[in-house]
Design an enzyme around this catalytic site. Sequence first.
Site, PDB file in Angstrom:
ATOM      1  N   CYS A  68      55.929 -56.842  -1.269  1.00 47.90           N
ATOM      2  CA  CYS A  68      57.074 -56.607  -1.049  1.00 47.90           C
ATOM      3  C   CYS A  68      56.838 -55.672  -0.093  1.00 47.90           C
ATOM      4  O   CYS A  68      56.466 -55.903   0.936  1.00 47.90           O
ATOM      5  CB  CYS A  68      58.206 -56.641  -2.500  1.00 47.90           C
ATOM      6  SG  CYS A  68      56.982 -54.684  -3.270  1.00 47.90           S
ATOM      7  N   ARG A  69      57.856 -54.254   0.066  1.00 50.03           N
ATOM      8  CA  ARG A  69      57.807 -53.382   0.675  1.00 50.03           C
ATOM      9  C   ARG A  69      57.329 -52.142   0.169  1.00 50.03           C
ATOM     10  O   ARG A  69      56.690 -52.076   0.828  1.00 50.03           O
ATOM     11  CB  ARG A  69      59.156 -52.866   1.108  1.00 50.03           C
ATOM     12  CG  ARG A  69      59.656 -51.797   2.147  1.00 50.03           C
ATOM     13  CD  ARG A  69      61.364 -50.799   2.158  1.00 50.03           C
ATOM     14  NE  ARG A  69      60.659 -50.424   2.686  1.00 50.03           N
ATOM     15  CZ  ARG A  69      62.284 -48.972   3.396  1.00 50.03           C
ATOM     16  NH1 ARG A  69      62.768 -49.339   2.796  1.00 50.03           N
ATOM     17  NH2 ARG A  69      61.952 -48.267   3.907  1.00 50.03           N
TER      18      ARG A  69
END
Length: 264
Positions: A68-69
């Site tokens: 994800c981020r």
Amino acid sequence: MSQEIAFRRVDVAFARELLSKGETLVLDVRDEASYAKGHIDGARRAGRDNLHEFLTGAPKDMPVLVYCRKGNSSQDFAKTFADLGFTQALSLDGGYDAWVEAHRDPAHAAAPAALSDALRAFLVAENFSPEDVNGVGANALTPLMTAAYKGPPDIVAELLRAGARVDACNGDGGQPLWLACVGDDPAIVAMLIAAGADLDHRNVNGSTALMYAASAGKAKALKALLEAGADLACEVDGVSALDMASTLECLNLMRAEQKRRPKS
């Protein structure tokens, strides 16, 4: 009785080595706009809407690397793969941000800025090393967590500029954004959100910063979280942030935001 399979958290070096060896299913679980701006070569975007096709279409012995981020929500996705029998379900620590940073050209990296006297004094006063903006103290508190709670905003801003991590977790699983809600300073809350703080990160009890702000009556922090789009629907054991509201002001803020948001 079959042995439970657990997902693994891996760093960028491990992921890079894995990808160099052969076939790996790489899944980017960020939103579509973030994926479009940039992603790991060969990664496919995945979300709750299309996850089923990967869960049912990939061999159970194929390595699955999820990112994800920042490396938080990817753990939930990796656990889903592990729970369904995938033997190599992996979550990338630090997420896409860590991947990008690790592949940045050192020749173009900016030199770290010298810390101001005010920040160095703050670090010393709070029993941190004046040389380490990501130092860890009691209960895994970091300088940014401490400043997010105590202020002032200028110290928070300088810590962020100096590379303090917004995704660090203390011993309770809380991140700097949670501590900013304790201090109830909307300027600091907004500053951390702008720096990339995960609005809906859950602590060890499964609670988000919004849930805490609602339950503790931190109306100013709550308002800033709502304006940034914090999830009103998330629950812990069937109890939502609205159910946790300890003051009428907090309840009314959430009800108004709930009416304002488009129905899904």
